[in-house]
Each structure stands twice: as C-alpha cells, then as structure tokens.
Design a protein around this motif. Structure first.
Motif, short mmCIF file in Angstrom:
data_model
loop_
_atom_site.label_atom_id
_atom_site.label_comp_id
_atom_site.label_asym_id
_atom_site.label_seq_id
_atom_site.Cartn_x
_atom_site.Cartn_y
_atom_site.Cartn_z
N HIS A 26 -26.19 7.17 -36.10
CA HIS A 26 -26.07 6.10 -35.12
C HIS A 26 -25.46 6.66 -33.84
O HIS A 26 -24.64 7.58 -33.88
CB HIS A 26 -25.16 4.98 -35.65
CG HIS A 26 -25.72 4.27 -36.83
ND1 HIS A 26 -26.63 3.26 -36.72
CD2 HIS A 26 -25.51 4.44 -38.15
CE1 HIS A 26 -26.96 2.83 -37.92
NE2 HIS A 26 -26.29 3.53 -38.81
N CYS A 27 -25.87 6.12 -32.71
CA CYS A 27 -25.31 6.55 -31.43
C CYS A 27 -25.43 5.41 -30.42
O CYS A 27 -26.06 4.39 -30.68
CB CYS A 27 -26.02 7.79 -30.91
SG CYS A 27 -27.76 7.53 -30.48
N TRP A 28 -24.78 5.60 -29.28
CA TRP A 28 -24.94 4.70 -28.15
C TRP A 28 -25.85 5.37 -27.13
O TRP A 28 -25.73 6.56 -26.88
CB TRP A 28 -23.59 4.40 -27.50
CG TRP A 28 -22.68 3.55 -28.34
CD1 TRP A 28 -21.55 3.96 -28.97
CD2 TRP A 28 -22.83 2.16 -28.62
NE1 TRP A 28 -20.99 2.91 -29.64
CE2 TRP A 28 -21.75 1.79 -29.45
CE3 TRP A 28 -23.77 1.19 -28.27
CZ2 TRP A 28 -21.58 0.49 -29.92
CZ3 TRP A 28 -23.59 -0.09 -28.74
CH2 TRP A 28 -22.52 -0.44 -29.55
N VAL A 29 -26.74 4.59 -26.54
CA VAL A 29 -27.66 5.09 -25.52
C VAL A 29 -27.38 4.32 -24.23
O VAL A 29 -27.38 3.10 -24.22
CB VAL A 29 -29.13 4.87 -25.95
CG1 VAL A 29 -30.07 5.40 -24.90
CG2 VAL A 29 -29.40 5.51 -27.29
N THR A 30 -27.14 5.03 -23.14
CA THR A 30 -26.90 4.39 -21.85
C THR A 30 -28.21 4.42 -21.05
O THR A 30 -28.75 5.48 -20.75
CB THR A 30 -25.80 5.13 -21.07
OG1 THR A 30 -24.63 5.16 -21.88
CG2 THR A 30 -25.50 4.41 -19.77
N THR A 31 -28.73 3.21 -20.76
CA THR A 31 -29.99 3.08 -20.02
C THR A 31 -29.80 2.06 -18.90
O THR A 31 -28.70 1.55 -18.70
CB THR A 31 -31.14 2.60 -20.94
OG1 THR A 31 -30.88 1.26 -21.35
CG2 THR A 31 -31.29 3.48 -22.16
N VAL A 32 -30.87 1.71 -18.22
CA VAL A 32 -30.80 0.68 -17.18
C VAL A 32 -30.44 -0.68 -17.77
O VAL A 32 -29.97 -1.56 -17.05
CB VAL A 32 -32.13 0.58 -16.39
CG1 VAL A 32 -32.40 1.86 -15.63
CG2 VAL A 32 -33.27 0.24 -17.30
N ASP A 33 -30.65 -0.85 -19.08
CA ASP A 33 -30.30 -2.10 -19.76
C ASP A 33 -28.85 -2.13 -20.23
O ASP A 33 -28.41 -3.08 -20.86
CB ASP A 33 -31.21 -2.33 -20.97
CG ASP A 33 -32.67 -2.48 -20.56
OD1 ASP A 33 -32.93 -3.21 -19.58
OD2 ASP A 33 -33.54 -1.87 -21.20
N GLY A 34 -28.11 -1.07 -19.95
CA GLY A 34 -26.71 -0.99 -20.37
C GLY A 34 -26.53 -0.03 -21.53
O GLY A 34 -27.37 0.84 -21.79
N ARG A 35 -25.42 -0.19 -22.22
CA ARG A 35 -25.10 0.66 -23.37
C ARG A 35 -25.58 -0.03 -24.63
O ARG A 35 -25.09 -1.09 -25.00
CB ARG A 35 -23.59 0.89 -23.43
CG ARG A 35 -23.17 1.95 -24.37
CD ARG A 35 -21.68 2.24 -24.18
NE ARG A 35 -21.27 3.34 -25.00
CZ ARG A 35 -20.19 3.32 -25.76
NH1 ARG A 35 -19.40 2.27 -25.77
NH2 ARG A 35 -19.88 4.37 -26.49
N LEU A 36 -26.57 0.57 -25.29
CA LEU A 36 -27.22 -0.05 -26.45
C LEU A 36 -27.18 0.87 -27.66
O LEU A 36 -27.11 2.09 -27.51
CB LEU A 36 -28.68 -0.38 -26.11
CG LEU A 36 -28.87 -1.36 -24.95
CD1 LEU A 36 -30.33 -1.37 -24.53
CD2 LEU A 36 -28.42 -2.75 -25.38
N PRO A 37 -27.24 0.30 -28.87
CA PRO A 37 -27.23 1.14 -30.07
C PRO A 37 -28.56 1.88 -30.23
O PRO A 37 -29.61 1.40 -29.80
CB PRO A 37 -27.03 0.13 -31.20
CG PRO A 37 -27.57 -1.14 -30.67
CD PRO A 37 -27.29 -1.12 -29.19
N GLY A 38 -28.50 3.03 -30.84
CA GLY A 38 -29.70 3.81 -31.11
C GLY A 38 -29.55 4.62 -32.38
O GLY A 38 -28.48 4.67 -32.98
N LEU A 39 -30.63 5.25 -32.77
CA LEU A 39 -30.63 6.15 -33.92
C LEU A 39 -31.03 7.54 -33.42
O LEU A 39 -32.11 7.73 -32.87
CB LEU A 39 -31.62 5.69 -34.99
CG LEU A 39 -31.25 4.41 -35.73
CD1 LEU A 39 -32.39 4.02 -36.67
CD2 LEU A 39 -29.96 4.60 -36.50
#
Length: 94
Positions: A40-53
């Motif tokens: 699991h990780c956090w991904v920072t995109t234009v949509d904000g900080r979101l969970p990712g794999l």
C-alpha cells in the motif's frame, strides 16, 4: 470397453508415460514463482493524496519509478489507473 482410452489407472496419463520413457521427471514440475509483494502507498496527483497499490520498482535514468494502481477521477466518478510514476509522487503508508 470399461474406461476406454481415458483410463489412466496407476500408470498415469499417456503424456506421463511417454515422459517417463524419455527420462523426463514428471513429478518434478518447477513450482511457479511467487508473485511480487504488493504494498500500500499514497499517490500524490492532481486529485490530491490518494491510496494506491505499489506493484513494482524500476530504476531509470531520471531516478526510481514505481508501478502503481490508483484511483483517478473522471466525468463518471472514479476509475483505476495502472502507471509508472516517479518515486517523488509516492509515500509509504505509516
């Protein structure tokens, strides 16, 4: 004829018997390699900080990149993106 041509009995299938006559070791099929660890990780995109794999890491000339599956907003809601992102956009979960 009982069993017909599909009768295997204690001798195994025709393929198994042929493999034994060639000297192949039928019982020693290599075990499949375990899949890589998914984190699991956090991904920072234009949509904000979101969970990712996080699925994999790769070193490139520009630095480390992670292959990540994460949500992306579109006109209908959320979809999943599978992409390589620079490590600077990824954070480990606490």
């Amino acid at each position: 004829m009982a069993g017909g041509m599909n009768k295997r009995g204690r001798y195994g299938s025709m393929a198994d018997r042929l493999a034994r006559t060639r000297g192949d070791d039928v019982a020693a099929d290599p075990a499949p390699a375990p899949p890589p660890v998914v984190k699991h990780c956090w991904v920072t995109t234009v949509d904000g900080r979101l969970p990712g794999l996080l699925l994999a890491w790769e070193r490139r000339s520009t630095g480390w990149h992670g292959r990540v599956v994460h949500p992306v907003a579109d006109e209908h809601g959320w979809i999943l993106a599978d992409e390589w992102l620079p490590a600077t956009l990824l954070d480990a979960l606490p």
